[in-house]
Write a protein that holds these residues in place. Structure first.
Motif, mmCIF file in Angstrom:
data_model
loop_
_atom_site.group_PDB
_atom_site.id
_atom_site.type_symbol
_atom_site.label_atom_id
_atom_site.label_comp_id
_atom_site.label_asym_id
_atom_site.label_seq_id
_atom_site.Cartn_x
_atom_site.Cartn_y
_atom_site.Cartn_z
ATOM 1 N N LEU A 1 0.825 -1.208 0.000
ATOM 2 C CA LEU A 1 0.000 0.000 0.000
ATOM 3 C C LEU A 1 0.857 1.255 0.000
ATOM 4 C CD1 LEU A 1 -2.726 1.393 0.110
ATOM 5 C CD2 LEU A 1 -2.658 1.130 2.611
ATOM 6 N N HIS A 2 1.953 1.233 0.735
ATOM 7 C CA HIS A 2 2.853 2.396 0.775
ATOM 8 C C HIS A 2 3.324 2.783 -0.626
ATOM 9 C CE1 HIS A 2 3.373 3.171 5.049
ATOM 10 N NE2 HIS A 2 3.429 1.862 5.248
ATOM 11 N N LEU A 3 3.583 1.802 -1.453
ATOM 12 C CA LEU A 3 4.039 2.098 -2.821
ATOM 13 C C LEU A 3 2.953 2.839 -3.597
ATOM 14 C CD1 LEU A 3 5.772 -1.308 -3.628
ATOM 15 C CD2 LEU A 3 6.854 0.832 -2.888
ATOM 16 N N ILE A 4 1.732 2.427 -3.442
ATOM 17 C CA ILE A 4 0.613 3.078 -4.138
ATOM 18 C C ILE A 4 0.364 4.464 -3.555
ATOM 19 C CG2 ILE A 4 -1.882 2.928 -4.571
ATOM 20 C CD1 ILE A 4 -1.387 -0.184 -4.731
ATOM 21 N N ALA B 1 -2.283 4.871 -10.488
ATOM 22 C CA ALA B 1 -2.154 4.392 -9.104
ATOM 23 C C ALA B 1 -3.421 3.663 -8.670
ATOM 24 C CB ALA B 1 -1.860 5.559 -8.166
ATOM 25 N N LEU B 2 -4.583 4.203 -9.045
ATOM 26 C CA LEU B 2 -5.845 3.542 -8.707
ATOM 27 C C LEU B 2 -5.964 2.189 -9.411
ATOM 28 C CD1 LEU B 2 -8.256 6.608 -8.710
ATOM 29 C CD2 LEU B 2 -7.465 5.298 -6.719
ATOM 30 N N ASN B 3 -5.523 2.128 -10.648
ATOM 31 C CA ASN B 3 -5.557 0.849 -11.359
ATOM 32 C C ASN B 3 -4.564 -0.145 -10.763
ATOM 33 O OD1 ASN B 3 -7.683 1.499 -13.029
ATOM 34 N ND2 ASN B 3 -6.371 2.258 -14.664
ATOM 35 N N GLU B 4 -3.418 0.330 -10.320
ATOM 36 C CA GLU B 4 -2.451 -0.542 -9.644
ATOM 37 C C GLU B 4 -3.048 -1.069 -8.341
ATOM 38 O OE1 GLU B 4 0.855 -2.813 -8.828
ATOM 39 O OE2 GLU B 4 0.247 -1.881 -10.705
ATOM 40 N N TYR B 5 -3.744 -0.206 -7.631
ATOM 41 C CA TYR B 5 -4.436 -0.640 -6.410
ATOM 42 C C TYR B 5 -5.394 -1.795 -6.734
ATOM 43 C CZ TYR B 5 -8.098 -0.615 -2.846
ATOM 44 O OH TYR B 5 -9.021 -1.002 -1.911
ATOM 45 N N GLY B 6 -6.164 -1.653 -7.795
ATOM 46 C CA GLY B 6 -7.106 -2.695 -8.178
ATOM 47 C C GLY B 6 -6.438 -4.008 -8.563
ATOM 48 N N ARG B 7 -5.238 -3.927 -9.148
ATOM 49 C CA ARG B 7 -4.490 -5.143 -9.505
ATOM 50 C C ARG B 7 -3.852 -5.785 -8.275
ATOM 51 N NH1 ARG B 7 -3.191 -1.878 -13.897
ATOM 52 N NH2 ARG B 7 -1.326 -1.089 -12.902
ATOM 53 N N THR B 8 -3.528 -4.965 -7.272
ATOM 54 C CA THR B 8 -2.746 -5.413 -6.131
ATOM 55 C C THR B 8 -3.593 -5.812 -4.928
ATOM 56 O OG1 THR B 8 -1.014 -3.878 -6.851
ATOM 57 C CG2 THR B 8 -0.807 -4.737 -4.643
ATOM 58 N N PHE B 9 -4.760 -5.177 -4.780
ATOM 59 C CA PHE B 9 -5.595 -5.389 -3.603
ATOM 60 C C PHE B 9 -6.947 -5.955 -3.982
ATOM 61 C CE2 PHE B 9 -2.385 -2.571 -2.030
ATOM 62 C CZ PHE B 9 -2.182 -3.003 -0.727
ATOM 63 N N ASP B 10 -7.476 -6.804 -3.106
ATOM 64 C CA ASP B 10 -8.776 -7.430 -3.297
ATOM 65 C C ASP B 10 -9.864 -6.498 -2.760
ATOM 66 O OD1 ASP B 10 -10.855 -9.143 -3.767
ATOM 67 O OD2 ASP B 10 -10.359 -10.504 -2.136
ATOM 68 N N HIS B 11 -10.387 -5.662 -3.642
ATOM 69 C CA HIS B 11 -11.434 -4.704 -3.308
ATOM 70 C C HIS B 11 -12.673 -5.119 -4.101
ATOM 71 C CE1 HIS B 11 -12.548 -0.266 -2.558
ATOM 72 N NE2 HIS B 11 -13.633 -0.869 -3.010
ATOM 73 N N PRO B 12 -13.618 -5.803 -3.467
ATOM 74 C CA PRO B 12 -14.786 -6.308 -4.194
ATOM 75 C C PRO B 12 -15.479 -5.209 -5.019
ATOM 76 C CG PRO B 12 -14.762 -7.179 -1.969
ATOM 77 C CD PRO B 12 -13.674 -6.143 -2.040
ATOM 78 N N GLY B 13 -15.746 -5.539 -6.274
ATOM 79 C CA GLY B 13 -16.440 -4.616 -7.165
ATOM 80 C C GLY B 13 -15.558 -3.572 -7.829
#
Length: 167
Positions: free
Chosen positions: A117-120, A149-161
């Motif tokens: 998360l720190h990287l994002i 960064a938001l798209n990287e978050y979506g690739r890296t973290f399990d955020h339903p929807g």
């Protein structure tokens, strides 16, 4: 407790993600006291996730990232057409900065996920600086960096929807 400028907070968070501590940057006493959200862990690259896996999220992280998305997404057409006013970029940056502060204060992740998360958060900080006119980068470039960064978050973290943003 001393108030820390957002730029200093984001710098400390970014440096923490790179393996530094707040003490390494001779930061303010409040940063050295731990407000940088540094848990003394290594970067996320030290323990990458297996292919197809994503880090778990908590409610605070999901809420903060969703709010950042809601600040950016309605403006994507104007950003793409290069028609967004400087004040609108600044408003996106202010909202994103506010949400990063919320995430840092409230998000409770395991150390490896926190390091990822720190990287994002570092990328979001750089995007905010550009959109706010505080760097040499153009505000539009900051918006693109925020989208990435938001798209990287979506690739890296399990955020339903969570769905990939498109410019």
């Amino acid at each position: 407790m001393t108030s820390i400028p957002a730029t200093a907070r984001l710098l400390a968070i970014t440096l923490a993600a790179a393996g530094f501590t707040a003490l390494n940057v001779a930061a303010t006493p409040a940063l050295a006291a731990g407000e940088a959200h540094d848990h003394g862990h290594a970067s996320a690259a030290d323990k990458p996730l297996p292919a197809g896996k994503r880090w778990a999220t908590d409610a605070a992280l999901r809420q903060g990232m969703t709010e950042i998305r809601h600040a950016l997404e309605p403006q994507l057409g104007a950003i793409h057409d290069n028609k967004l006013a400087p004040e609108q970029y600044q408003a996106i940056a202010a909202k994103a900065e506010q949400q990063v502060a919320y995430i840092v204060a409230n998000c409770k992740l395991p150390p490896d996920a926190d390091a990822a998360l720190h990287l994002i958060i570092g990328q979001i900080g750089e995007a905010n600086e550009a959109m706010a006119g505080k760097s040499k980068a153009r505000p539009r470039d900051g918006a693109v960096k925020l989208l990435n960064a938001l798209n990287e978050y979506g690739r890296t973290f399990d955020h339903p929807g969570w769905k990939k943003l498109r410019a």
